[in-house]
Design a protein around this motif. Structure first.
Motif, mmCIF file in Angstrom:
data_model
loop_
_atom_site.group_PDB
_atom_site.id
_atom_site.type_symbol
_atom_site.label_atom_id
_atom_site.label_comp_id
_atom_site.label_asym_id
_atom_site.label_seq_id
_atom_site.Cartn_x
_atom_site.Cartn_y
_atom_site.Cartn_z
ATOM 1 N N ALA A 196 84.100 62.252 25.772
ATOM 2 C CA ALA A 196 85.471 61.760 25.638
ATOM 3 C C ALA A 196 85.872 60.947 26.864
ATOM 4 N N LEU A 197 85.545 61.437 28.052
ATOM 5 C CA LEU A 197 85.860 60.697 29.278
ATOM 6 C C LEU A 197 85.091 59.385 29.334
ATOM 7 N N ARG A 198 83.825 59.437 28.941
ATOM 8 C CA ARG A 198 82.999 58.230 28.925
ATOM 9 C C ARG A 198 83.593 57.194 27.974
ATOM 10 N N GLN A 199 84.040 57.638 26.813
ATOM 11 C CA GLN A 199 84.614 56.716 25.838
ATOM 12 C C GLN A 199 85.906 56.091 26.352
ATOM 13 N N LEU A 200 86.719 56.862 27.057
ATOM 14 C CA LEU A 200 87.941 56.301 27.652
ATOM 15 C C LEU A 200 87.600 55.199 28.654
ATOM 16 N N ILE A 201 86.545 55.410 29.422
ATOM 17 C CA ILE A 201 86.120 54.388 30.389
ATOM 18 C C ILE A 201 85.615 53.153 29.656
ATOM 19 N N LEU A 202 84.763 53.346 28.652
ATOM 20 C CA LEU A 202 84.225 52.211 27.897
ATOM 21 C C LEU A 202 85.310 51.436 27.158
ATOM 22 N N ASP A 203 86.328 52.138 26.676
ATOM 23 C CA ASP A 203 87.436 51.486 25.970
ATOM 24 C C ASP A 203 88.402 50.782 26.921
ATOM 25 N N GLY A 204 88.237 51.008 28.222
ATOM 26 C CA GLY A 204 89.118 50.395 29.203
ATOM 27 C C GLY A 204 90.400 51.173 29.433
ATOM 28 N N ALA A 205 90.507 52.359 28.841
ATOM 29 C CA ALA A 205 91.711 53.176 29.024
ATOM 30 C C ALA A 205 91.752 53.811 30.406
ATOM 31 N N LEU A 206 90.588 54.042 30.989
ATOM 32 C CA LEU A 206 90.501 54.524 32.374
ATOM 33 C C LEU A 206 89.878 53.423 33.209
ATOM 34 N N ASP A 207 90.528 53.082 34.290
ATOM 35 C CA ASP A 207 90.025 52.024 35.156
ATOM 36 C C ASP A 207 88.775 52.478 35.885
ATOM 37 N N VAL A 208 87.821 51.569 35.989
ATOM 38 C CA VAL A 208 86.615 51.845 36.747
ATOM 39 C C VAL A 208 87.000 52.035 38.208
ATOM 40 N N GLY A 209 86.476 53.081 38.817
ATOM 41 C CA GLY A 209 86.760 53.350 40.221
ATOM 42 C C GLY A 209 87.989 54.208 40.453
#
Length: 61
Positions: free
Chosen positions: A31-44
């Motif tokens: 779920a966290l990985r998908q949020l990152i891939l979707d751009g919902a969580l900023d990289v870094g």
């Protein structure tokens, strides 16, 4: 900390019947990985502390 929509997205993912075959820790990770891939969580951007995240999700750390 997570925005409400992001937290609800993680809760939906870990509660999804199609994902029940996976262990809980794998569902949270995906779920966290998908949020990152979707751009919902900023990289870094730091994730919430594990205790706070576990409390928010209603799971043990």
């Amino acid at each position: 900390m997570f925005k409400h929509a992001q937290l609800e997205s993680v809760k939906a993912w870990i509660g999804d019947p199609a994902q029940r075959a996976l262990p809980l820790h794998a569902r949270v990770q995906r779920a966290l990985r998908q949020l990152i891939l979707d751009g919902a969580l900023d990289v870094g951007r730091p994730l919430p502390a594990s205790r706070a995240l576990a409390r928010s999700l209603g799971v043990s750390r």
